[in-house]
Design a protein around this motif. Structure first.
Motif, PDB file in Angstrom:
ATOM      1  N   ARG A  12     -15.692  12.876 -15.824  1.00  0.00           N
ATOM      2  CA  ARG A  12     -15.337  13.206 -14.447  1.00  0.00           C
ATOM      3  C   ARG A  12     -15.402  12.018 -13.496  1.00  0.00           C
ATOM      4  O   ARG A  12     -14.984  12.139 -12.334  1.00  0.00           O
ATOM      5  N   ALA A  13     -15.950  10.880 -13.947  1.00  0.00           N
ATOM      6  CA  ALA A  13     -16.071   9.749 -13.024  1.00  0.00           C
ATOM      7  C   ALA A  13     -16.101   8.435 -13.785  1.00  0.00           C
ATOM      8  O   ALA A  13     -16.518   8.379 -14.946  1.00  0.00           O
ATOM      9  N   LEU A  14     -15.654   7.376 -13.126  1.00  0.00           N
ATOM     10  CA  LEU A  14     -15.714   6.024 -13.649  1.00  0.00           C
ATOM     11  C   LEU A  14     -16.306   5.134 -12.563  1.00  0.00           C
ATOM     12  O   LEU A  14     -16.092   5.379 -11.368  1.00  0.00           O
ATOM     13  N   VAL A  15     -17.034   4.097 -12.970  1.00  0.00           N
ATOM     14  CA  VAL A  15     -17.598   3.152 -12.015  1.00  0.00           C
ATOM     15  C   VAL A  15     -17.360   1.740 -12.531  1.00  0.00           C
ATOM     16  O   VAL A  15     -17.574   1.459 -13.715  1.00  0.00           O
ATOM     17  N   ASP A  51     -16.636  -5.148  -4.326  1.00  0.00           N
ATOM     18  CA  ASP A  51     -17.007  -5.449  -5.709  1.00  0.00           C
ATOM     19  C   ASP A  51     -17.523  -4.238  -6.474  1.00  0.00           C
ATOM     20  O   ASP A  51     -18.031  -4.370  -7.585  1.00  0.00           O
ATOM     21  N   LEU A  52     -17.392  -3.055  -5.876  1.00  0.00           N
ATOM     22  CA  LEU A  52     -17.837  -1.837  -6.551  1.00  0.00           C
ATOM     23  C   LEU A  52     -16.810  -0.738  -6.316  1.00  0.00           C
ATOM     24  O   LEU A  52     -16.413  -0.475  -5.179  1.00  0.00           O
ATOM     25  N   LEU A  53     -16.363  -0.128  -7.404  1.00  0.00           N
ATOM     26  CA  LEU A  53     -15.332   0.910  -7.348  1.00  0.00           C
ATOM     27  C   LEU A  53     -15.810   2.157  -8.083  1.00  0.00           C
ATOM     28  O   LEU A  53     -16.280   2.070  -9.217  1.00  0.00           O
ATOM     29  N   VAL A  54     -15.692   3.300  -7.430  1.00  0.00           N
ATOM     30  CA  VAL A  54     -15.966   4.599  -8.051  1.00  0.00           C
ATOM     31  C   VAL A  54     -14.664   5.386  -8.096  1.00  0.00           C
ATOM     32  O   VAL A  54     -13.902   5.402  -7.116  1.00  0.00           O
ATOM     33  N   MET A  55     -14.366   5.997  -9.248  1.00  0.00           N
ATOM     34  CA  MET A  55     -13.191   6.851  -9.400  1.00  0.00           C
ATOM     35  C   MET A  55     -13.641   8.218  -9.883  1.00  0.00           C
ATOM     36  O   MET A  55     -14.501   8.308 -10.763  1.00  0.00           O
ATOM     37  N   THR A  56     -13.092   9.266  -9.316  1.00  0.00           N
ATOM     38  CA  THR A  56     -13.457  10.622  -9.725  1.00  0.00           C
ATOM     39  C   THR A  56     -12.226  11.412 -10.129  1.00  0.00           C
ATOM     40  O   THR A  56     -11.118  11.181  -9.619  1.00  0.00           O
ATOM     41  N   LEU A  57     -12.436  12.359 -11.045  1.00  0.00           N
ATOM     42  CA  LEU A  57     -11.360  13.171 -11.603  1.00  0.00           C
ATOM     43  C   LEU A  57     -11.667  14.649 -11.406  1.00  0.00           C
ATOM     44  O   LEU A  57     -12.826  15.074 -11.482  1.00  0.00           O
ATOM     45  N   LYS A 112       0.817  -1.215   0.000  1.00  0.00           N
ATOM     46  CA  LYS A 112       0.000   0.000   0.000  1.00  0.00           C
ATOM     47  C   LYS A 112       0.848   1.261   0.000  1.00  0.00           C
ATOM     48  O   LYS A 112       0.548   2.223  -0.711  1.00  0.00           O
ATOM     49  N   ASN A 113       1.912   1.277   0.784  1.00  0.00           N
ATOM     50  CA  ASN A 113       2.731   2.485   0.904  1.00  0.00           C
ATOM     51  C   ASN A 113       3.509   2.803  -0.365  1.00  0.00           C
ATOM     52  O   ASN A 113       4.012   3.924  -0.515  1.00  0.00           O
ATOM     53  N   ASP A 114       3.630   1.824  -1.264  1.00  0.00           N
ATOM     54  CA  ASP A 114       4.345   2.066  -2.518  1.00  0.00           C
ATOM     55  C   ASP A 114       3.445   2.652  -3.600  1.00  0.00           C
ATOM     56  O   ASP A 114       3.941   3.052  -4.661  1.00  0.00           O
ATOM     57  N   LEU A 115       2.141   2.678  -3.357  1.00  0.00           N
ATOM     58  CA  LEU A 115       1.184   3.173  -4.349  1.00  0.00           C
ATOM     59  C   LEU A 115       0.915   4.650  -4.086  1.00  0.00           C
ATOM     60  O   LEU A 115       0.291   5.021  -3.093  1.00  0.00           O
ATOM     61  N   LYS A 116       1.407   5.498  -4.981  1.00  0.00           N
ATOM     62  CA  LYS A 116       1.412   6.932  -4.749  1.00  0.00           C
ATOM     63  C   LYS A 116       0.087   7.587  -5.153  1.00  0.00           C
ATOM     64  O   LYS A 116      -0.445   7.310  -6.236  1.00  0.00           O
ATOM     65  N   PRO A 117      -0.451   8.465  -4.310  1.00  0.00           N
ATOM     66  CA  PRO A 117      -1.643   9.217  -4.697  1.00  0.00           C
ATOM     67  C   PRO A 117      -1.368  10.106  -5.907  1.00  0.00           C
ATOM     68  O   PRO A 117      -0.249  10.604  -6.084  1.00  0.00           O
ATOM     69  N   VAL A 118      -2.372  10.279  -6.730  1.00  0.00           N
ATOM     70  CA  VAL A 118      -2.293  11.166  -7.895  1.00  0.00           C
ATOM     71  C   VAL A 118      -3.206  12.354  -7.622  1.00  0.00           C
ATOM     72  O   VAL A 118      -4.424  12.182  -7.435  1.00  0.00           O
ATOM     73  N   LYS A 119      -2.651  13.526  -7.599  1.00  0.00           N
ATOM     74  CA  LYS A 119      -3.440  14.708  -7.269  1.00  0.00           C
ATOM     75  C   LYS A 119      -4.575  14.899  -8.282  1.00  0.00           C
ATOM     76  O   LYS A 119      -4.360  14.811  -9.486  1.00  0.00           O
ATOM     77  N   GLY A 120      -5.784  15.095  -7.752  1.00  0.00           N
ATOM     78  CA  GLY A 120      -6.944  15.282  -8.611  1.00  0.00           C
ATOM     79  C   GLY A 120      -7.683  14.007  -8.939  1.00  0.00           C
ATOM     80  O   GLY A 120      -8.623  14.021  -9.746  1.00  0.00           O
ATOM     81  N   PHE A 121      -7.270  12.890  -8.310  1.00  0.00           N
ATOM     82  CA  PHE A 121      -7.891  11.592  -8.589  1.00  0.00           C
ATOM     83  C   PHE A 121      -8.217  10.890  -7.277  1.00  0.00           C
ATOM     84  O   PHE A 121      -7.353  10.755  -6.409  1.00  0.00           O
ATOM     85  N   GLU A 122      -9.479  10.444  -7.125  1.00  0.00           N
ATOM     86  CA  GLU A 122      -9.906   9.769  -5.907  1.00  0.00           C
ATOM     87  C   GLU A 122     -10.646   8.471  -6.232  1.00  0.00           C
ATOM     88  O   GLU A 122     -11.223   8.334  -7.319  1.00  0.00           O
ATOM     89  N   MET A 123     -10.652   7.554  -5.259  1.00  0.00           N
ATOM     90  CA  MET A 123     -11.315   6.262  -5.427  1.00  0.00           C
ATOM     91  C   MET A 123     -12.149   5.959  -4.197  1.00  0.00           C
ATOM     92  O   MET A 123     -11.735   6.252  -3.069  1.00  0.00           O
ATOM     93  N   GLY A 124     -13.318   5.349  -4.425  1.00  0.00           N
ATOM     94  CA  GLY A 124     -14.175   4.912  -3.335  1.00  0.00           C
ATOM     95  C   GLY A 124     -14.643   3.486  -3.584  1.00  0.00           C
ATOM     96  O   GLY A 124     -14.967   3.129  -4.724  1.00  0.00           O
ATOM     97  N   ILE A 125     -14.690   2.678  -2.556  1.00  0.00           N
ATOM     98  CA  ILE A 125     -14.988   1.251  -2.693  1.00  0.00           C
ATOM     99  C   ILE A 125     -16.187   0.898  -1.823  1.00  0.00           C
ATOM    100  O   ILE A 125     -16.372   1.453  -0.737  1.00  0.00           O
ATOM    101  N   ALA A 126     -17.004  -0.036  -2.317  1.00  0.00           N
ATOM    102  CA  ALA A 126     -18.156  -0.506  -1.542  1.00  0.00           C
ATOM    103  C   ALA A 126     -18.364  -1.993  -1.773  1.00  0.00           C
ATOM    104  O   ALA A 126     -17.806  -2.578  -2.701  1.00  0.00           O
ATOM    105  N   GLN A 127     -19.182  -2.611  -0.917  1.00  0.00           N
ATOM    106  CA  GLN A 127     -19.584  -4.008  -1.053  1.00  0.00           C
ATOM    107  C   GLN A 127     -21.047  -4.044  -1.472  1.00  0.00           C
ATOM    108  O   GLN A 127     -21.934  -3.764  -0.668  1.00  0.00           O
TER     109      GLN A 127
END
Length: 411
Positions: free
Chosen positions: A78-81, A35-41, A10-25
């Motif tokens: 602006r978003a991916l799911v 099993d559900l991933l949302v990404m926003t830009l 986990k610590n080797d995976l660098k955040p990218v400014k302006g990009f976020e991820m959210g996870i749900a079951q």
């Protein structure tokens, strides 16, 4: 089982400014799993994609193509799911309706237009998408958005993968540092165009309009389109590169001094991710590099590399550590080069010169071939003796476990 594939940290995976991820079951196929991933830009980001050439392409692939073609008319992407557990492929008009409903629901949660959302699905084909479960879980994924969720995001898109696949790189340019991080999934139904896989790479670089599209195709052709596990081109394959433009590196054209630096970094990361898929190939015990040189064109080198890496006879011989290398020569011969002069073909197995001028090298000893075949990573080098073009592909062996995994896939 994987072939020399360490678990990403986990610590080797660098955040990218302006990009976020959210996870749900969402409980799409199984309960209590991501099993559900949302990404926003961030506003002003650019997105480009390459998709499967399978004519039976899934509904989300069709929607992604449409929304990318509309990019800029109704606001930029602006978003991916992404959902796993169900491919939403072979689902007809209902599948299209569900893919669009997914976009509309996420757009509502994020205050966007539906056309600003790209949907992705992976899993079992020919089964209805449980749209209610997805829509119900989207608010939880949105509430979970953060820059440092790369590892969880990689877990959320897995199907038959034995472990998450993710990597990062920070590269220095004359205008400042660039951060590039990506995830992918895939272990079976892997074959070029695209080679079931999903791949997502985010970067904080800024690109001039249109530049990212051509770059994404070039990167895909030299990475995810250069791998094969079983020769099956999926209905859902998608590879996406996203550029948020949040760094000091802004590239106006291919002549920009930093374009080559960023391109090499993107290609290096994409190749690393693509090779992770092969190393985690269903039932794989060997990782093989097929390097073809000396072709008249890159396309004929690709034909040979594809024929060798796709051959079940070649792949089963490697699984058995059996230097039955005539199978490779046979694959070269049927690859599709009609005027190939076989008397000019040379072949090496690792450091062993096996075939010389189209026949067995007089100095070749089967014990030498046996030694190489027992290794977990093997390079096959083929010189066609026709020119200067080259092409490399990566593949794995075909084992008993591959059959068992796919026989049990839906259970």
């Amino acid at each position: 089982m994987t072939v020399n594939l360490p678990l990403p940290q986990k610590n080797d995976l660098k955040p990218v400014k302006g990009f976020e991820m959210g996870i749900a079951q969402a409980g799409i196929k199984k309960a209590n799993r991501k099993d559900l991933l949302v990404m926003t830009l961030a506003p002003g980001s650019q997105v480009a994609g390459v998709f499967t050439l399978n004519r039976f392409c899934a509904a989300p692939v069709q929607v992604c193509r449409e929304h990318l073609a509309q990019d800029g008319r109704n606001g930029e992407i602006r978003a991916l799911v992404v959902n796993t557990g169900n491919a939403n492929a072979g689902t007809g008009e209902t599948g299209m309706k569900h893919a669009l409903e997914t976009c509309a629901a996420l757009a509502k949660d994020l205050n966007l237009n539906p056309e600003q959302v790209l949907p992705f699905s992976t899993g079992v084909i020919l089964e209805p998408l449980p749209i209610e479960k997805i829509v119900s879980a989207l608010p939880a994924a949105v509430a979970n958005l953060g820059e440092d969720h790369w590892f969880d995001a990689a877990e959320a898109i897995m199907t038959t993968d034995t472990q998450p696949k993710a990597a990062s790189v920070v590269v220095q340019t004359s205008a400042g540092p660039v951060t590039i991080t990506g995830i992918c999934k895939g272990a079976g139904m892997i074959h070029p165009n695209m080679a079931t896989m999903l791949g997502f790479i985010a970067s904080d670089v800024g690109f001039a309009p249109g530049l990212l599209t051509s770059l994404t195709r070039e990167v895909a052709d030299q990475s995810f389109n250069a791998i094969t596990i079983d020769g099956d081109t999926s209905t859902n394959d998608s590879f996406i590169i996203m550029a948020t433009g949040q760094s000091s590196v802004q590239i106006a054209s291919v002549t920009d001094p930093n374009y080559g630096v960023v391109k090499d970094a993107l290609l290096g990361l994409a190749r690393k991710l693509a090779q992770m898929i092969v190393r985690d190939g269903e039932g794989a015990t060997k990782f093989m590099t097929i390097e073809v040189i000396g072709g008249k064109t890159q396309e004929e080198c690709r034909l040979v590399a594809k024929a060798v890496s796709h051959s079940p006879l070649v792949k089963t011989a490697f699984f058995a550590s059996d230097p039955n290398l005539g199978r490779i020569l046979a694959a070269i011969g049927y690859a599709g080069i009609d005027d190939l002069d076989v008397n000019r073909v040379q072949m090496w197995l690792g450091d062993v010169w096996v075939a010389k001028d189209g026949g067995r090298n007089p100095s070749y000893q089967e014990a030498d071939g046996q030694r190489v075949m027992k290794e977990s990573e093997i390079t096959v080098k083929i010189d066609l003796g026709r020119g200067n073009a080259t092409q490399t592909m990566w593949t794995c062996d075909l084992s008993h476990d591959y059959v068992s995994i796919n026989a049990d896939y839906r259970s």
